[in-house]
Design an enzyme around this catalytic site. Structure first.
Site, PDB file in Angstrom:
ATOM      1  N   ASP A  63       0.810  -1.215   0.000  1.00 54.12           N
ATOM      2  CA  ASP A  63       0.000   0.000   0.000  1.00 54.12           C
ATOM      3  C   ASP A  63       0.850   1.274   0.000  1.00 54.12           C
ATOM      4  O   ASP A  63       2.073   1.227   0.178  1.00 54.12           O
ATOM      5  CB  ASP A  63      -0.939   0.006   1.218  1.00 54.12           C
ATOM      6  CG  ASP A  63      -0.242  -0.431   2.510  1.00 54.12           C
ATOM      7  OD1 ASP A  63       1.006  -0.409   2.548  1.00 54.12           O
ATOM      8  OD2 ASP A  63      -0.931  -0.776   3.462  1.00 54.12           O
ATOM      9  N   ASN A 132      -7.076  -2.681  14.171  1.00 49.94           N
ATOM     10  CA  ASN A 132      -8.481  -2.985  13.871  1.00 49.94           C
ATOM     11  C   ASN A 132      -8.603  -4.224  12.981  1.00 49.94           C
ATOM     12  O   ASN A 132      -9.641  -4.462  12.372  1.00 49.94           O
ATOM     13  CB  ASN A 132      -9.162  -1.774  13.220  1.00 49.94           C
ATOM     14  CG  ASN A 132      -8.494  -1.371  11.908  1.00 49.94           C
ATOM     15  OD1 ASN A 132      -7.646  -2.095  11.382  1.00 49.94           O
ATOM     16  ND2 ASN A 132      -8.882  -0.233  11.361  1.00 49.94           N
ATOM     17  N   HIS A 134      -6.860  -4.786  10.215  1.00 55.08           N
ATOM     18  CA  HIS A 134      -6.611  -4.586   8.786  1.00 55.08           C
ATOM     19  C   HIS A 134      -5.330  -5.281   8.340  1.00 55.08           C
ATOM     20  O   HIS A 134      -4.408  -5.510   9.122  1.00 55.08           O
ATOM     21  CB  HIS A 134      -6.660  -3.102   8.389  1.00 55.08           C
ATOM     22  CG  HIS A 134      -5.497  -2.253   8.786  1.00 55.08           C
ATOM     23  ND1 HIS A 134      -5.601  -0.899   8.995  1.00 55.08           N
ATOM     24  CD2 HIS A 134      -4.191  -2.546   9.013  1.00 55.08           C
ATOM     25  CE1 HIS A 134      -4.429  -0.408   9.310  1.00 55.08           C
ATOM     26  NE2 HIS A 134      -3.549  -1.388   9.326  1.00 55.08           N
ATOM     27  N   GLU A 139      -9.399  -1.992   5.263  1.00 57.04           N
ATOM     28  CA  GLU A 139      -9.995  -1.580   6.525  1.00 57.04           C
ATOM     29  C   GLU A 139     -11.283  -2.363   6.816  1.00 57.04           C
ATOM     30  O   GLU A 139     -11.894  -2.913   5.890  1.00 57.04           O
ATOM     31  CB  GLU A 139     -10.323  -0.087   6.452  1.00 57.04           C
ATOM     32  CG  GLU A 139      -9.099   0.819   6.352  1.00 57.04           C
ATOM     33  CD  GLU A 139      -8.402   1.046   7.679  1.00 57.04           C
ATOM     34  OE1 GLU A 139      -8.161   0.060   8.412  1.00 57.04           O
ATOM     35  OE2 GLU A 139      -8.084   2.195   7.984  1.00 57.04           O
TER      36      GLU A 139
HETATM   37  C1  GLP Z   1      -0.135   0.259   8.540  1.00 58.71           C
HETATM   38  C2  GLP Z   1       0.165  -0.550   7.284  1.00 58.71           C
HETATM   39  C3  GLP Z   1      -0.089  -2.024   7.517  1.00 58.71           C
HETATM   40  C4  GLP Z   1       0.586  -2.453   8.798  1.00 58.71           C
HETATM   41  C5  GLP Z   1      -0.011  -1.709   9.946  1.00 58.71           C
HETATM   42  C6  GLP Z   1       0.498  -2.150  11.306  1.00 58.71           C
HETATM   43  O1  GLP Z   1      -1.460   0.518   8.675  1.00 58.71           O
HETATM   44  N1  GLP Z   1      -0.591  -0.129   6.168  1.00 58.71           N
HETATM   45  O2  GLP Z   1       0.388  -2.766   6.401  1.00 58.71           O
HETATM   46  O3  GLP Z   1       0.447  -3.830   8.980  1.00 58.71           O
HETATM   47  O4  GLP Z   1       0.296  -0.344   9.741  1.00 58.71           O
HETATM   48  O5  GLP Z   1       1.546  -1.340  11.717  1.00 58.71           O
HETATM   49  P1  GLP Z   1       2.542  -1.688  12.878  1.00 58.71           P
HETATM   50  O6  GLP Z   1       3.382  -2.792  12.358  1.00 58.71           O
HETATM   51  O7  GLP Z   1       3.313  -0.417  13.089  1.00 58.71           O
HETATM   52  O8  GLP Z   1       1.721  -2.073  14.050  1.00 58.71           O
END
Ligand code: GLP
Length: 241
Positions: A63, A132, A134, A139
């Site tokens: 993304d 959440n 995702h 989402e």
């Molecule tokens: C963002 C990214 C996700 C990732 C998520 C979790 O939203 N788009 O791909 O998995 O963050 O982040 P973290 O690893 O900092 O908890």
């Protein structure tokens, strides 16, 4: 679904790097689906240390935020260059990430799906887990969206991202994300999760109903998922066994 319990973040990073190293050694032109966020940073550090040959590896990221230029430190392309690409011998033409500045979001999504197809699909997809539920920026929703799409970020994601931006106005409210089909078509999915704050969502994703309200729950239907998680992240899950 295989669950590997690790002691801490360092072990999570080495175990995940082992899986990626194995993939690259097995197939030198592997297509790696890559993720951003804090979860994979240690894995990327570990991969850099190992001096692996990335000269034929192709990558496709999950993304990108809409509206952020590649030289913006919060853009995901900047993150990937800074945390991995600038430190390995990957070729620039083998790096793929959605163009956050594309004016025509829909066209960019079509281009990205074609790109996944042209690469021949993803061999190994690395995933983090949003608070959440995702994956990528898929989402919580009323449906699973198959293809790459423009997404309006949920309030919980905007709040989670606020730590990286100086003001609320600067936090992107939209992103382009690979859809559920791109992720689920991957040959092997590696989900990495650490910390107590992800314990309840990890349990919901793995043991709860398969629902678009928890997008990661779709992973229950994939036949080769490896979850690498620390004790804290697995604490709620363990209570159910
Ligand atoms: C963002 C990214 C996700 C990732 C998520 C979790 O939203 N788009 O791909 O998995 O963050 O982040 P973290 O690893 O900092 O908890």
């Amino acid at each position: 679904m295989e669950i590997i319990e690790v002691k801490n973040y360092d072990e999570l990073s080495t175990v995940t790097a082992d899986l990626i190293e194995k993939q690259i050694k097995m197939k030198e032109d592997s297509v790696l689906g890559l993720a951003t966020g804090s979860s994979p940073v240690g894995t990327y550090k570990e991969l850099i240390k190992r001096n692996l040959d990335f000269s034929k590896v192709r990558t496709i990221n999950l993304d990108e935020y809409r509206g952020l230029a590649p030289d913006n430190k919060q853009s995901y392309i900047y993150f990937m260059r800074d945390n991995l690409f600038n430190h390995v011998n990957i070729k620039d033409e083998n790096i793929n990430i959605p163009n956050g500045l594309a004016e025509e979001g829909f066209e960019e999504c079509l281009r990205y799906d074609k790109c996944i197809e042209d690469l021949g699909g993803i061999d190994l997809q690395l995933l983090g887990l949003g608070l959440n539920g995702h994956i990528g920026f898929n989402e919580p929703n009323t449906e699973f969206v198959k293809g790459t799409h423009v997404v309006t970020l949920s309030q919980s994601t905007i709040d989670a991202n606020s730590r990286f931006f100086e003001s609320y106005e600067e936090i992107p409210k939209e992103a382009i994300t690979m859809g559920i089909k791109g992720i689920m078509d991957a040959g092997h999915i590696v989900l990495i999760v650490n910390g107590a704050k992800k314990a309840s969502i990890l349990k919901e994703a793995i043991c709860g109903p398969i629902t678009p309200k928890v997008q990661a729950s779709i992973l229950q239907l994939h036949n080769k998922v490896t979850i690498v998680a620390d004790k804290e992240a697995l604490s709620e899950l363990k209570k159910t066994f």
